[in-house]
Design a protein around this motif. Sequence first.
Motif, PDB file in Angstrom:
ATOM      1  N   SER A 153      27.989  39.172  41.773  1.00 30.94           N
ATOM      2  CA  SER A 153      26.749  39.747  42.245  1.00 30.94           C
ATOM      3  C   SER A 153      26.871  41.281  42.868  1.00 30.94           C
ATOM      4  O   SER A 153      25.794  41.994  43.040  1.00 30.94           O
ATOM      5  N   ARG A 154      27.803  41.610  43.287  1.00 29.32           N
ATOM      6  CA  ARG A 154      27.914  43.285  43.503  1.00 29.32           C
ATOM      7  C   ARG A 154      28.010  44.350  42.072  1.00 29.32           C
ATOM      8  O   ARG A 154      26.754  45.064  42.635  1.00 29.32           O
ATOM      9  N   LYS A 213      25.913  43.453  39.802  1.00 25.24           N
ATOM     10  CA  LYS A 213      24.890  43.684  39.251  1.00 25.24           C
ATOM     11  C   LYS A 213      23.546  44.088  40.317  1.00 25.24           C
ATOM     12  O   LYS A 213      22.986  45.036  40.024  1.00 25.24           O
ATOM     13  N   SER A 214      24.228  44.106  41.543  1.00 29.31           N
ATOM     14  CA  SER A 214      23.002  44.873  42.976  1.00 29.31           C
ATOM     15  C   SER A 214      23.771  46.408  41.950  1.00 29.31           C
ATOM     16  O   SER A 214      22.393  47.106  42.571  1.00 29.31           O
ATOM     17  N   LEU A 215      24.822  46.677  41.933  1.00 29.32           N
ATOM     18  CA  LEU A 215      24.506  48.106  41.329  1.00 29.32           C
ATOM     19  C   LEU A 215      24.294  48.391  40.479  1.00 29.32           C
ATOM     20  O   LEU A 215      23.282  49.061  40.055  1.00 29.32           O
ATOM     21  N   TYR A 274      21.817  47.374  38.898  1.00 29.91           N
ATOM     22  CA  TYR A 274      19.772  47.400  39.760  1.00 29.91           C
ATOM     23  C   TYR A 274      19.169  48.447  40.629  1.00 29.91           C
ATOM     24  O   TYR A 274      18.342  49.738  40.014  1.00 29.91           O
ATOM     25  N   ASP A 275      20.572  49.081  41.495  1.00 29.71           N
ATOM     26  CA  ASP A 275      20.348  49.876  42.313  1.00 29.71           C
ATOM     27  C   ASP A 275      20.384  51.797  41.154  1.00 29.71           C
ATOM     28  O   ASP A 275      19.878  52.371  41.492  1.00 29.71           O
TER      29      ASP A 275
END
Length: 149
Positions: free
Chosen positions: A71-72, A74-76, A78-79
């Motif tokens: 999840s982390r 994936k967030s990175l 996206y950023d």
Amino acid sequence: MQEQRFKDQSANSTDLDHWGATAVADHMTASQLIVTSLDNMADWNRGHDSVDDMLDSENKRMAENLATKVSRLKSLAYDIDREADDQNEYLDGMDSNFMSATGLLTGSVKRFSTMVRSGRDNRRILCYVSVGLVLAFFTLYYMIIRMQR
């Protein structure tokens, strides 16, 4: 005939050594040996239910940990994608600004070269303007230096 098979089994004790059951196998038939092995495996499984539970809980904990890391990441990702899009927009804006500046400079150079190619009177005016700009630059420079002290 059964006695002959029993003797053959006791003579083949090296095969049973491989399975770790030589002392028991000398007096047992093959079916008794299989039943004993199955009973031993059942006893081992009964004694290791707590180990299975512990391993199961450890697997669940590690799966949750892995899900958090995914999840982390994936967030990175996206950023990073959003940042790359913002920077591409910025660079496109800079490209258009440089193109307009290039157009302005090209026009100025054309006018300057036209002025230089023209008659003697225009050359004199060009010389006076150039000297005036240089003097204005040094005057402003001197004034700024005086104010800072």
